[in-house]
Write a protein that holds these residues in place. Structure first.
Motif, short mmCIF file in Angstrom:
data_model
loop_
_atom_site.label_atom_id
_atom_site.label_comp_id
_atom_site.label_asym_id
_atom_site.label_seq_id
_atom_site.Cartn_x
_atom_site.Cartn_y
_atom_site.Cartn_z
N CYS A 146 -7.95 0.71 -4.40
CA CYS A 146 -8.97 1.04 -3.42
C CYS A 146 -8.41 2.06 -2.43
N ALA A 147 -9.19 3.08 -2.11
CA ALA A 147 -8.80 4.04 -1.08
C ALA A 147 -9.35 3.57 0.26
N LEU A 148 -8.46 3.38 1.21
CA LEU A 148 -8.83 2.91 2.54
C LEU A 148 -8.74 4.08 3.51
N ILE A 187 -0.17 -1.46 -7.08
CA ILE A 187 -0.51 -1.37 -5.66
C ILE A 187 -2.03 -1.31 -5.52
N PRO A 188 -2.62 -2.22 -4.75
CA PRO A 188 -4.08 -2.30 -4.67
C PRO A 188 -4.75 -1.36 -3.67
N VAL A 189 -3.98 -0.76 -2.74
CA VAL A 189 -4.59 0.03 -1.67
C VAL A 189 -3.83 1.34 -1.46
N ALA A 191 0.85 -1.20 0.00
CA ALA A 191 0.00 0.00 0.00
C ALA A 191 0.88 1.24 0.00
N VAL A 192 0.29 2.35 -0.40
CA VAL A 192 0.92 3.66 -0.25
C VAL A 192 -0.07 4.55 0.47
N GLY A 193 0.42 5.63 1.03
CA GLY A 193 -0.44 6.57 1.72
C GLY A 193 -0.50 7.90 0.98
N TYR A 194 -1.52 8.65 1.30
CA TYR A 194 -1.69 9.98 0.70
C TYR A 194 -2.35 10.89 1.71
N LEU A 195 -1.82 12.11 1.85
CA LEU A 195 -2.47 13.10 2.68
C LEU A 195 -2.11 14.49 2.21
N ARG A 196 -3.01 15.41 2.51
CA ARG A 196 -2.78 16.82 2.21
C ARG A 196 -2.16 17.48 3.42
N ARG A 197 -1.17 18.33 3.17
CA ARG A 197 -0.59 19.12 4.25
C ARG A 197 -1.25 20.49 4.20
N TYR A 198 -2.08 20.75 5.19
CA TYR A 198 -2.78 22.01 5.26
C TYR A 198 -1.85 23.11 5.78
N PRO A 199 -2.08 24.36 5.40
CA PRO A 199 -1.18 25.46 5.79
C PRO A 199 -0.94 25.57 7.30
N SER A 200 -1.93 25.27 8.10
CA SER A 200 -1.77 25.39 9.56
C SER A 200 -1.07 24.18 10.19
N MET A 201 -0.81 23.15 9.41
CA MET A 201 -0.20 21.92 9.93
C MET A 201 1.31 22.12 10.13
N THR A 202 1.77 21.84 11.34
CA THR A 202 3.21 21.93 11.62
C THR A 202 3.91 20.68 11.10
N TRP A 203 5.23 20.73 11.03
CA TRP A 203 6.00 19.57 10.58
C TRP A 203 5.83 18.41 11.56
N VAL A 204 5.72 18.70 12.85
CA VAL A 204 5.49 17.66 13.86
C VAL A 204 4.14 16.99 13.61
N GLU A 205 3.11 17.80 13.36
CA GLU A 205 1.78 17.24 13.08
C GLU A 205 1.79 16.40 11.81
N TYR A 259 -8.54 -4.59 -0.60
CA TYR A 259 -7.33 -5.36 -0.88
C TYR A 259 -7.45 -6.30 -2.07
N GLN A 260 -8.59 -6.40 -2.69
CA GLN A 260 -8.74 -7.31 -3.83
C GLN A 260 -8.12 -6.67 -5.06
N THR A 261 -7.20 -7.37 -5.69
CA THR A 261 -6.56 -6.81 -6.87
C THR A 261 -7.51 -6.92 -8.05
N PRO A 262 -7.34 -6.04 -9.03
CA PRO A 262 -8.23 -6.07 -10.20
C PRO A 262 -8.15 -7.41 -10.95
N LEU A 263 -9.26 -7.81 -11.51
CA LEU A 263 -9.27 -9.04 -12.29
C LEU A 263 -8.62 -8.79 -13.64
N SER A 264 -7.93 -9.80 -14.15
CA SER A 264 -7.30 -9.66 -15.45
C SER A 264 -8.35 -9.64 -16.52
#
Length: 134
Positions: free
Chosen positions: A102-104, A71-73, A11-25, A128-133
């Motif tokens: 799939c977005a989890l 990557i499926p997730v 899997a990989v992750g994704y998130l937005r860093r909002y302007p008010s978000m500190t590096w620690v957050e 987690y189900q991968t696409p069918l061929s």
């Protein structure tokens, strides 16, 4: 006796860093994604962080990596991180359309599921189900 070693879903992750978000957050958010992914039996190889000023550069890179590595997730903190990217299409819809992944949602699942769904996966396929061929 076990049939063999357990498979770990990539899997990989994704998130937005909002302007008010500190590096620690930001670091804490990445760690929370990794912990959530591990508890779901996923191996989170990297997290793509979107800077709002350059949106959707990180998401575009994520889509390419998901396609290339099959990557499926994709793990996200909340569904808000997959909101519209223009033309009425959300990032979640684009992700599924272009990659089949799939977005989890890692948000607290004790609350009402997004859109009335009973699973935390935003796409039509079970988690987690991968696409069918073809």
């Amino acid at each position: 006796m076990a049939d063999g070693p357990a498979q770990i879903t990539p899997a990989v992750g994704y998130l937005r860093r909002y302007p008010s978000m500190t590096w620690v957050e930001l670091d804490q958010a990445v760690v929370r994604l990794a912990i959530f992914a591990r508890r779901q039996g996923l191996f989170l190889s990297e997290v793509f962080v979107e800077q709002l000023a350059t949106d959707p550069v990180a998401f575009d890179a994520l889509v390419q990596v998901v396609k290339r590595r099959d990557i499926p997730v994709v793990v996200v903190p909340t569904d808000a991180h997959l909101s519209a990217v223009g033309r009425g299409e959300t990032k979640g819809q684009r992700l599924e359309r272009e990659t089949g992944a799939c977005a989890l949602i890692a948000a607290d699942h004790s609350q009402e599921p997004v859109g009335g769904r009973t699973d935390p996966c935003v796409c039509a396929r079970p988690p987690y189900q991968t696409p069918l061929s073809a």
